[in-house]
Design a protein around this motif. Structure first.
Motif, PDB file in Angstrom:
ATOM      1  N   ALA A   1      17.884  14.710 -18.096  1.00 26.56           N
ATOM      2  CA  ALA A   1      16.480  14.155 -17.654  1.00 26.56           C
ATOM      3  C   ALA A   1      16.808  12.709 -17.314  1.00 26.56           C
ATOM      4  CB  ALA A   1      15.452  14.144 -18.800  1.00 26.56           C
ATOM      5  N   LYS A   2      17.572  12.045 -18.304  1.00 26.25           N
ATOM      6  CA  LYS A   2      18.004  10.670 -18.060  1.00 26.25           C
ATOM      7  C   LYS A   2      18.745  10.183 -16.870  1.00 26.25           C
ATOM      8  CE  LYS A   2      17.417   9.362 -22.987  1.00 26.25           C
ATOM      9  NZ  LYS A   2      18.028   9.115 -24.313  1.00 26.25           N
ATOM     10  N   THR A   3      19.838  11.367 -16.598  1.00 28.21           N
ATOM     11  CA  THR A   3      20.762  11.167 -15.613  1.00 28.21           C
ATOM     12  C   THR A   3      20.372  10.966 -14.290  1.00 28.21           C
ATOM     13  OG1 THR A   3      22.460  11.757 -17.018  1.00 28.21           O
ATOM     14  CG2 THR A   3      23.025  11.885 -14.617  1.00 28.21           C
TER      15      THR A   3
ATOM     16  N   TYR B   1      10.883  16.465 -18.610  1.00 22.82           N
ATOM     17  CA  TYR B   1      11.661  17.352 -19.561  1.00 22.82           C
ATOM     18  C   TYR B   1      12.021  18.672 -19.146  1.00 22.82           C
ATOM     19  CZ  TYR B   1      13.670  18.863 -23.889  1.00 22.82           C
ATOM     20  OH  TYR B   1      14.381  19.573 -24.972  1.00 22.82           O
ATOM     21  N   ASP B   2      10.713  19.238 -18.698  1.00 22.13           N
ATOM     22  CA  ASP B   2      10.737  20.776 -18.325  1.00 22.13           C
ATOM     23  C   ASP B   2      11.645  21.183 -17.044  1.00 22.13           C
ATOM     24  OD1 ASP B   2       8.832  21.141 -20.150  1.00 22.13           O
ATOM     25  OD2 ASP B   2       6.999  21.335 -18.942  1.00 22.13           O
ATOM     26  N   THR B   3      11.637  20.094 -16.170  1.00 14.32           N
ATOM     27  CA  THR B   3      12.572  20.405 -15.004  1.00 14.32           C
ATOM     28  C   THR B   3      14.016  20.120 -15.503  1.00 14.32           C
ATOM     29  OG1 THR B   3      10.930  19.542 -13.647  1.00 14.32           O
ATOM     30  CG2 THR B   3      13.004  19.540 -12.710  1.00 14.32           C
ATOM     31  N   ALA B   4      14.139  19.116 -16.338  1.00 17.10           N
ATOM     32  CA  ALA B   4      15.544  18.912 -16.960  1.00 17.10           C
ATOM     33  C   ALA B   4      15.813  20.358 -17.832  1.00 17.10           C
ATOM     34  CB  ALA B   4      15.807  17.719 -17.916  1.00 17.10           C
ATOM     35  N   GLU B   5      15.011  21.000 -18.500  1.00 17.57           N
ATOM     36  CA  GLU B   5      15.484  22.223 -19.125  1.00 17.57           C
ATOM     37  C   GLU B   5      15.732  23.481 -18.325  1.00 17.57           C
ATOM     38  OE1 GLU B   5      15.818  24.680 -22.675  1.00 17.57           O
ATOM     39  OE2 GLU B   5      15.831  22.522 -22.705  1.00 17.57           O
ATOM     40  N   LYS B   6      14.985  23.636 -17.112  1.00 24.19           N
ATOM     41  CA  LYS B   6      15.165  24.632 -16.258  1.00 24.19           C
ATOM     42  C   LYS B   6      16.447  24.212 -15.742  1.00 24.19           C
ATOM     43  CE  LYS B   6      10.242  25.523 -15.328  1.00 24.19           C
ATOM     44  NZ  LYS B   6       9.389  25.394 -14.372  1.00 24.19           N
ATOM     45  N   LEU B   7      16.915  23.150 -15.437  1.00 21.10           N
ATOM     46  CA  LEU B   7      18.321  23.048 -14.446  1.00 21.10           C
ATOM     47  C   LEU B   7      19.355  23.139 -15.637  1.00 21.10           C
ATOM     48  CD1 LEU B   7      19.966  21.711 -12.327  1.00 21.10           C
ATOM     49  CD2 LEU B   7      19.521  19.645 -13.259  1.00 21.10           C
ATOM     50  N   LYS B   8      19.004  22.873 -16.878  1.00 19.17           N
ATOM     51  CA  LYS B   8      20.265  23.063 -17.733  1.00 19.17           C
ATOM     52  C   LYS B   8      20.369  24.609 -18.031  1.00 19.17           C
ATOM     53  CE  LYS B   8      19.531  23.489 -22.496  1.00 19.17           C
ATOM     54  NZ  LYS B   8      18.965  23.273 -23.643  1.00 19.17           N
ATOM     55  N   VAL B   9      19.228  25.356 -18.207  1.00 19.95           N
ATOM     56  CA  VAL B   9      19.580  26.944 -18.081  1.00 19.95           C
ATOM     57  C   VAL B   9      20.319  27.487 -17.104  1.00 19.95           C
ATOM     58  CG1 VAL B   9      18.217  28.917 -18.295  1.00 19.95           C
ATOM     59  CG2 VAL B   9      17.367  27.042 -19.718  1.00 19.95           C
TER      60      VAL B   9
ATOM     61  N   SER C   1      21.899  18.470 -36.777  1.00 18.74           N
ATOM     62  CA  SER C   1      20.734  18.077 -36.268  1.00 18.74           C
ATOM     63  C   SER C   1      20.522  17.703 -34.614  1.00 18.74           C
ATOM     64  CB  SER C   1      20.115  16.966 -36.882  1.00 18.74           C
ATOM     65  OG  SER C   1      20.747  15.885 -36.815  1.00 18.74           O
ATOM     66  N   VAL C   2      21.517  18.129 -34.126  1.00 17.81           N
ATOM     67  CA  VAL C   2      21.541  18.126 -32.424  1.00 17.81           C
ATOM     68  C   VAL C   2      22.081  19.557 -31.898  1.00 17.81           C
ATOM     69  CG1 VAL C   2      22.364  15.718 -32.233  1.00 17.81           C
ATOM     70  CG2 VAL C   2      24.180  17.467 -32.668  1.00 17.81           C
ATOM     71  N   ALA C   3      21.585  19.680 -30.796  1.00 19.63           N
ATOM     72  CA  ALA C   3      21.750  20.883 -30.073  1.00 19.63           C
ATOM     73  C   ALA C   3      21.363  21.030 -28.690  1.00 19.63           C
ATOM     74  CB  ALA C   3      20.904  22.136 -30.767  1.00 19.63           C
ATOM     75  N   GLY C   4      20.827  21.924 -28.027  1.00 13.45           N
ATOM     76  CA  GLY C   4      20.728  22.156 -26.577  1.00 13.45           C
ATOM     77  C   GLY C   4      19.772  20.965 -26.038  1.00 13.45           C
ATOM     78  N   ASP C   5      18.912  20.311 -26.813  1.00 14.06           N
ATOM     79  CA  ASP C   5      18.025  19.460 -26.280  1.00 14.06           C
ATOM     80  C   ASP C   5      18.595  18.200 -26.159  1.00 14.06           C
ATOM     81  OD1 ASP C   5      15.958  20.903 -26.291  1.00 14.06           O
ATOM     82  OD2 ASP C   5      14.926  19.798 -28.355  1.00 14.06           O
ATOM     83  N   GLU C   6      19.820  17.824 -26.735  1.00 12.47           N
ATOM     84  CA  GLU C   6      20.698  16.806 -26.426  1.00 12.47           C
ATOM     85  C   GLU C   6      21.172  16.832 -24.897  1.00 12.47           C
ATOM     86  OE1 GLU C   6      22.856  13.299 -27.944  1.00 12.47           O
ATOM     87  OE2 GLU C   6      21.351  14.697 -29.174  1.00 12.47           O
TER      88      GLU C   6
END
Length: 672
Positions: free
Chosen positions: A261-263, A268-276, A250-255
């Motif tokens: 996002a916290k670092t 959340y959306d900006t952090a997701e774009k950065l991850k991609v 029950s953990v995956a990319g959102d982890e």
């Protein structure tokens, strides 16, 4: 493919598959061409604008519905065909798996066909369901079977690739059945219903993925396939030519997104774009929520989020080792989350495999898929394509939806789903199918407790599509089942004559006499067939011997010669129903012999008013009792016309009641 190329394609040939992920929804429309290749006709990909889903579970049904509706409408515009049916898959959230084996004796003279094989498989699924139900705590949600995989078939105890066409004495199957909670399945169906789509096939995401990502001939190897999405990481393991296990983390990319996002203090959306973008470019420029601009290289970011990548890799690796019991030969990674930099090497470290044995598997490695658009190039598209291909190849093994007493439910379509199976899934209490007996009625007869059992109620009534059916009726998708519960019978409401036997009668000197001398209810004489109340006390005088009969009639047995059924009888002679009793005075002139009605001579006389007419009767008795009247009047007792009413001066009379001069007598039949 252009619209004009779709003119000759029938709607039934189209397969619409939807992969509803935690971050992205992918819709694909395709067909299986004449060469058995899956040809993609159109595709739509859209990310959730907000977090409508967590860990593969829909939380905002309205939000997901809007996205699915847009994807469906856009695909319809592209292909020029209205989409009405869909194939979907569920993530392995709260997944439960059971491996079961079943065997069955068969007729050696009969060729094994597809129906027999499917029936055997369904028997295995039902066995798995029983195991789950035994282990499931009462507080846990209900689970549905969302798919299964055949591990091995057996014929007369020996492994065989395919049972169809063979003959034998015994067949067997090993099956891995997968189950998900009701809420996971139901939320997916709710979305489909809202956009007007009928689910024709539903499976588990790793089942869909492995069927296209790992060819059957590669399953001889011990391989692990990991579908890393945003919310869950689904795992499938192959060995010895078959799939041997399914699992879920029950953990995956959102982890990783949450760590970014916290670092860096990002939404959340900006952090997701950065991850991609971490695996696409080397330098990244972004602003945090307080307006500070950051310019960082990929390596710097990875160092700061290394802890989360390590944690995700460790969870996936440990789950593989738990289900495989050792390191597999290789690990294939698919799904959008698999593209996180350094993740493959971290997984290889914990699984204890060389780095080159943990690889990301892209869509380009899949055979038998044509016209793959650019937006589907990559590991994220394997699952939606797998959903479509599985729907084509496995049409008979899908879900059917039925309505039971207004409640919609989904059942795994085993070709033999019965009404009884549907009732089990909605938790219908089987006791409600059985008619219940009403409450018992208690009374007392001559101080002995008597019980009249309650009536049996009506059995349950089952209707399918408004037609009478039964528990064995086989259901089809769309059927509407209505069950009218069995009823409880009524509590008895007995009348007096239901509680005593008043039909025992004898013939005495030509007239009928009931062997029940009198009836008392709660101490009072009762001559009518009244309703009895609970715990009433009934008392009867039952005439059992010749002596009791004569005493009841006020006669002295010593003065008579008594005959029963033509034979001379003694005082203690038992009398029974339909006996004929005759008596003669021991004098030469018997006083009870009626020579001529109304002209009997005697030393005594009594004047009575009988049914309104005055009558003087002469007799030789010391006392004249009510029953003696019948020797002097014309009243036929042999043919009852209702309830016999006997009255003296307006009150109920008894047969042995002594009459006095001037008494008013009424004798008549009262209709029941």
């Amino acid at each position: 493919m252009e619209k004009n190329q779709l003119v000759n394609i029938e709607k039934e040939q189209l397969i619409f598959s939807l992969d509803i992920g935690t971050r992205t929804v992918i819709g694909i429309v395709g067909i299986l061409d004449k060469d058995d290749k899956f040809k993609i006709l159109a595709t739509e990909v859209e990310e959730h604008k907000e977090r409508y889903m967590y860990d593969g579970q829909i939380h905002d049904i309205n939000g997901v519905t809007k996205i699915v509706k847009r994807i469906k409408e856009n695909l319809e515009k592209t292909i020029g065909v209205k989409l009405e049916k869909v194939a979907i898959a569920a993530a392995g959230r709260a997944l439960k798996t059971y491996r079961v084996s079943v065997e069955r004796e068969i007729d050696i003279n009969r060729e094994i066909d597809k129906r027999i094989v499917e029936s055997l498989e369904m028997e295995a699924i039902q066995k798995a369901q029983e195991l789950l139900d035994k282990e499931r705590k009462q507080s846990e949600a209900k689970y549905y079977c969302v798919g299964y995989t055949v591990v091995n078939y057996y014929l007369d105890g020996n492994f065989i690739e395919n049972l169809e066409g063979h003959r034998g004495n015994n067949i067997g199957v090993d099956v891995i059945a997968t189950f998900l909670p009701h809420v996971v399945v139901d939320s997916l169906y709710t979305v489909m219903n809202r956009v007007g789509l009928e689910v024709i096939n539903m499976t588990l995401e790793p089942i869909a993925a492995i069927n296209v990502a790992i060819k059957k001939n590669l399953r001889l190897l011990n391989l692990a396939l990991v579908d890393i999405g945003a919310g869950t990481s689904d795992i499938a393991i192959t060995k010895d030519g078959t799939i041997v296990a399914y699992a879920m983390v029950s953990v995956a990319g959102d982890e990783i997104t949450e760590k970014i996002a916290k670092t860096y203090l990002l939404d959340y959306d900006t952090a997701e774009k950065l991850k991609v973008c971490l695996n696409k470019q080397n330098e990244h420029v972004f602003q945090d929520i307080v307006g500070i601009e950051h310019r960082l290289k990929t390596e710097e970011i990875l160092q700061n989020i290394e802890e989360s990548i390590d944690y995700l890799a460790k969870e996936i690796a440990y789950k593989i080792l738990e289900y495989n019991e050792k390191a597999p030969s290789a690990v294939f990674l698919i799904g959008g989350g698999s593209q996180i930099p350094k993740l493959p090497e971290y997984i290889s470290k914990y699984v204890k495999l060389p780095k080159e044995r943990v690889v990301i598997k892209g869509i380009d490695s899949i055979d038998d898929v044509e016209e793959i658009p650019d937006e589907l190039i990559g590991p994220h598209a394997i699952t939606p394509i797998g959903i479509g291909i599985k729907a084509i190849k496995d049409k008979s093994k899908d879900f059917l939806e039925v309505t039971v007493n207004g409640q919609k439910i989904k059942l795994f379509n085993s070709k033999s789903i019965k009404v009884s199976d549907a009732l089990v899934l909605i938790g219908f209490n089987p006791k409600k199918l059985i008619p219940r007996r009403g409450e018992n009625f208690k009374y007392y007869l001559n101080e002995e407790e008597k019980v009249i059992k309650g009536e049996i109620g009506n059995p349950a009534e089952i209707y399918v599509n408004n037609k009478k059916a039964n528990l064995e009726y086989k259901l089809r998708t769309g059927d509407k089942v209505e069950v009218k519960e069995a009823t409880q019978g009524r509590k008895p409401k007995p009348r007096l004559y239901d509680c005593i036997d008043i039909d025992k009668k004898i013939i005495f000197n030509g007239r009928e006499i009931n062997l029940i001398g009198y009836i008392k209810v709660n101490g009072d004489i009762e001559n009518e067939n009244i309703l009895i109340k609970e715990n009433d006390k009934i008392e009867t005088l039952e005439l059992k011997t010749v002596k009791e009969l004569f005493d009841y009639l006020g006669l002295n047995t010593n003065e008579y010669l008594i005959y029963k059924n033509g034979n001379l009888a003694k005082d203690n002679e038992i009398i029974k129903d339909k006996d004929i009793i005759e008596s003669k005075l021991k004098e030469l002139k018997p006083t009870h012999k009626v020579k001529s009605k109304n002209k009997i001579s005697g030393r005594n006389k009594i004047r009575l008013i009988i049914n309104g007419k005055e009558k003087t009767i002469r007799h030789n008795k010391d006392k004249f009792i009510f029953i003696d009247i019948f020797d002097y009047i014309d009243f036929d007792l042999s043919k009852p016309k209702g309830i016999l009413m006997l009255e003296v001066n307006g009150n109920r009379a008894e047969y042995i009641q002594e009459l006095r001069d001037g008494d008013r007598i009424n004798i008549y039949w009262k209709r029941k």
